[in-house]
Design a protein around this motif. Structure first.
Motif, PDB file in Angstrom:
ATOM      1  N   ASP A  16      33.901   8.328 -16.329  1.00 43.49           N
ATOM      2  CA  ASP A  16      34.930   9.438 -16.292  1.00 43.49           C
ATOM      3  C   ASP A  16      34.191  10.581 -17.036  1.00 43.49           C
ATOM      4  O   ASP A  16      33.892  10.269 -18.088  1.00 43.49           O
ATOM      5  CB  ASP A  16      36.100   9.019 -16.929  1.00 43.49           C
ATOM      6  CG  ASP A  16      36.977   8.025 -15.951  1.00 43.49           C
ATOM      7  OD1 ASP A  16      36.718   8.191 -14.912  1.00 43.49           O
ATOM      8  OD2 ASP A  16      37.697   7.330 -16.376  1.00 43.49           O
ATOM      9  N   VAL A  17      34.644  12.001 -16.481  1.00 47.38           N
ATOM     10  CA  VAL A  17      34.343  13.205 -17.508  1.00 47.38           C
ATOM     11  C   VAL A  17      35.539  13.810 -17.719  1.00 47.38           C
ATOM     12  O   VAL A  17      36.187  14.329 -16.864  1.00 47.38           O
ATOM     13  CB  VAL A  17      33.359  13.891 -16.280  1.00 47.38           C
ATOM     14  CG1 VAL A  17      32.958  15.161 -17.218  1.00 47.38           C
ATOM     15  CG2 VAL A  17      32.382  13.307 -15.868  1.00 47.38           C
ATOM     16  N   VAL A  18      35.806  13.980 -18.887  1.00 51.44           N
ATOM     17  CA  VAL A  18      36.940  14.644 -19.560  1.00 51.44           C
ATOM     18  C   VAL A  18      36.521  16.107 -19.661  1.00 51.44           C
ATOM     19  O   VAL A  18      35.726  16.307 -20.388  1.00 51.44           O
ATOM     20  CB  VAL A  18      37.114  14.033 -21.075  1.00 51.44           C
ATOM     21  CG1 VAL A  18      38.386  14.829 -21.670  1.00 51.44           C
ATOM     22  CG2 VAL A  18      37.707  12.722 -20.814  1.00 51.44           C
ATOM     23  N   LEU A  19      37.512  16.851 -19.049  1.00 54.20           N
ATOM     24  CA  LEU A  19      37.279  18.457 -19.025  1.00 54.20           C
ATOM     25  C   LEU A  19      38.438  19.259 -19.515  1.00 54.20           C
ATOM     26  O   LEU A  19      39.385  19.256 -18.944  1.00 54.20           O
ATOM     27  CB  LEU A  19      36.956  18.964 -17.636  1.00 54.20           C
ATOM     28  CG  LEU A  19      35.794  18.310 -16.853  1.00 54.20           C
ATOM     29  CD1 LEU A  19      36.045  17.512 -15.627  1.00 54.20           C
ATOM     30  CD2 LEU A  19      34.768  19.500 -16.584  1.00 54.20           C
ATOM     31  N   PRO A  20      38.608  19.268 -20.981  1.00 52.71           N
ATOM     32  CA  PRO A  20      39.564  20.196 -21.417  1.00 52.71           C
ATOM     33  C   PRO A  20      39.723  21.478 -20.785  1.00 52.71           C
ATOM     34  O   PRO A  20      38.601  22.178 -20.412  1.00 52.71           O
ATOM     35  CB  PRO A  20      39.257  20.421 -23.003  1.00 52.71           C
ATOM     36  CG  PRO A  20      37.876  19.338 -23.141  1.00 52.71           C
ATOM     37  CD  PRO A  20      37.340  19.143 -21.948  1.00 52.71           C
ATOM     38  N   CYS A  21      40.742  21.948 -20.467  1.00 53.80           N
ATOM     39  CA  CYS A  21      41.101  22.975 -19.423  1.00 53.80           C
ATOM     40  C   CYS A  21      42.030  23.953 -19.934  1.00 53.80           C
ATOM     41  O   CYS A  21      43.281  23.542 -20.093  1.00 53.80           O
ATOM     42  CB  CYS A  21      41.254  22.522 -18.063  1.00 53.80           C
ATOM     43  SG  CYS A  21      41.744  23.930 -16.856  1.00 53.80           S
ATOM     44  N   LEU A  22      41.871  25.255 -20.229  1.00 58.00           N
ATOM     45  CA  LEU A  22      42.916  26.177 -20.608  1.00 58.00           C
ATOM     46  C   LEU A  22      42.642  27.588 -19.657  1.00 58.00           C
ATOM     47  O   LEU A  22      41.454  28.093 -20.043  1.00 58.00           O
ATOM     48  CB  LEU A  22      43.004  26.554 -21.872  1.00 58.00           C
ATOM     49  CG  LEU A  22      44.100  27.756 -22.403  1.00 58.00           C
ATOM     50  CD1 LEU A  22      45.262  27.187 -21.707  1.00 58.00           C
ATOM     51  CD2 LEU A  22      43.976  27.762 -23.910  1.00 58.00           C
ATOM     52  N   ASP A  23      43.263  27.800 -18.777  1.00 57.44           N
ATOM     53  CA  ASP A  23      43.115  28.704 -17.811  1.00 57.44           C
ATOM     54  C   ASP A  23      41.716  28.795 -17.153  1.00 57.44           C
ATOM     55  O   ASP A  23      40.829  29.752 -17.436  1.00 57.44           O
ATOM     56  CB  ASP A  23      43.398  30.171 -18.289  1.00 57.44           C
ATOM     57  CG  ASP A  23      44.953  30.265 -18.813  1.00 57.44           C
ATOM     58  OD1 ASP A  23      45.685  29.742 -17.827  1.00 57.44           O
ATOM     59  OD2 ASP A  23      45.069  30.822 -19.720  1.00 57.44           O
ATOM     60  N   GLU A  24      41.027  27.693 -16.430  1.00 57.90           N
ATOM     61  CA  GLU A  24      39.853  27.631 -16.079  1.00 57.90           C
ATOM     62  C   GLU A  24      39.775  27.648 -14.367  1.00 57.90           C
ATOM     63  O   GLU A  24      38.856  27.263 -13.752  1.00 57.90           O
ATOM     64  CB  GLU A  24      39.026  26.747 -16.532  1.00 57.90           C
ATOM     65  CG  GLU A  24      39.081  26.565 -18.180  1.00 57.90           C
ATOM     66  CD  GLU A  24      38.167  27.742 -18.846  1.00 57.90           C
ATOM     67  OE1 GLU A  24      37.531  28.450 -17.868  1.00 57.90           O
ATOM     68  OE2 GLU A  24      37.906  27.745 -19.923  1.00 57.90           O
ATOM     69  N   ALA A  25      40.821  28.378 -13.966  1.00 55.77           N
ATOM     70  CA  ALA A  25      40.926  28.285 -12.360  1.00 55.77           C
ATOM     71  C   ALA A  25      39.660  28.678 -11.531  1.00 55.77           C
ATOM     72  O   ALA A  25      39.215  28.242 -10.484  1.00 55.77           O
ATOM     73  CB  ALA A  25      42.437  28.810 -11.809  1.00 55.77           C
ATOM     74  N   ALA A  26      38.897  29.851 -12.169  1.00 59.29           N
ATOM     75  CA  ALA A  26      38.047  30.555 -11.452  1.00 59.29           C
ATOM     76  C   ALA A  26      36.701  29.644 -11.709  1.00 59.29           C
ATOM     77  O   ALA A  26      35.848  29.543 -10.694  1.00 59.29           O
ATOM     78  CB  ALA A  26      37.699  31.672 -12.358  1.00 59.29           C
ATOM     79  N   ALA A  27      36.400  28.817 -12.530  1.00 61.44           N
ATOM     80  CA  ALA A  27      35.315  27.763 -12.886  1.00 61.44           C
ATOM     81  C   ALA A  27      35.409  26.521 -12.238  1.00 61.44           C
ATOM     82  O   ALA A  27      34.400  25.924 -11.865  1.00 61.44           O
ATOM     83  CB  ALA A  27      35.073  28.015 -14.430  1.00 61.44           C
ATOM     84  N   LEU A  28      36.583  25.948 -12.048  1.00 60.85           N
ATOM     85  CA  LEU A  28      36.804  24.593 -11.900  1.00 60.85           C
ATOM     86  C   LEU A  28      36.021  24.134 -10.453  1.00 60.85           C
ATOM     87  O   LEU A  28      35.644  23.145 -10.397  1.00 60.85           O
ATOM     88  CB  LEU A  28      38.275  24.370 -11.788  1.00 60.85           C
ATOM     89  CG  LEU A  28      38.896  24.003 -13.203  1.00 60.85           C
ATOM     90  CD1 LEU A  28      40.496  23.866 -13.201  1.00 60.85           C
ATOM     91  CD2 LEU A  28      38.263  22.580 -13.912  1.00 60.85           C
TER      92      LEU A  28
END
Length: 234
Positions: A16-28
């Motif tokens: 599993d890879v944990v990806l903390p995310c806050l407004d990253e729609a462009a990068a995801l």
């Protein structure tokens, strides 16, 4: 000395890879598509307003919602949600290459390290602003003075889920990585630092830490709070 990326490193899966995310729609989309086979994304949304959770779901990621703001809060929620023995933590902003994760997983998987962390190697000038680099260098020097052999405090790392949770890291803000390293060293963990490429974030986004002097100062404040409460003496 940091170890260079080994493209032939082999690791057990799934991971599993944990990806903390806050407004990253462009990068995801790019980040999720680049994950190696068997590496499963857990995107921990920390209050995004740009549709990041929907984008993550559309690209096959598990989405966890963490209402408490803070980098550490998001990482902790992701660790709790993970279901594999080995867990990676990676930024969701596109500045790191997910294909390099197996090189960090390998020493933990083979038992030669308990924690693998990335050492950022910028691909071009300007990727890592001076204020962020200087703050990191200062804290890393303090860690080395106390016998923790690191040159960076990057947000890329790999460890065993149960062990990471058992460390009892309490910080829920930007001080989380520093407290993790201090507690891991105090517990006698073997920490391996491995070179990882560090590139520009996805277009139209900005780092919450290194993207501005204000962000760096906020992270420095969180680091200072950790040093006051946890310290670096082993």
């Amino acid at each position: 000395m940091p170890t260079h990326f080994d493209r032939d490193a082999v690791a057990p899966t799934p991971i599993d890879v944990v990806l903390p995310c806050l407004d990253e729609a462009a990068a995801l989309p790019r980040v999720l598509a680049a994950l190696p086979p068997g590496y499963r994304a857990i995107v921990v949304d920390n209050g995004s307003r740009d549709g990041s959770p929907e984008v993550a779901t559309q690209h096959g990621a598990q989405v966890v919602h963490e209402p408490r703001r803070g980098y550490g809060a998001a990482v902790h929620a992701g660790l709790e949600a993970a279901g594999t023995e080995l867990v990676c933590v990676l930024d969701a902003d596109g500045s790191f290459d997910p294909t390099e994760l197996p090189a960090l997983v390998a020493p933990v998987a083979t038992g030669t390290a308990d924690l693998a962390v990335g050492r950022r190697r910028p691909v071009s000038a300007g990727v890592w602003p001076w204020h962020a680099r200087a703050g990191t260098a200062l804290v890393a020097a303090l860690l080395r003075h106390q016998g923790i052999p690191l040159r960076d405090l990057s947000p890329v790392r790999v460890g065993r889920r149960e062990g990471l949770l058992a460390l009892g890291v309490a910080d829920r803000a930007f001080g989380y990585p520093l407290e993790l390293l201090i507690r891991a060293a105090a517990a006698g963990w073997r920490i391996r630092e491995i070179d990882v490429t560090y590139a520009a974030r996805a277009a139209g986004t900005r780092s919450k830490v290194s993207g501005s002097v204000r962000g760096t100062l906020r992270a420095t404040r969180d680091f200072a709070a950790v040093l006051r409460t946890v310290g670096v003496n082993r």
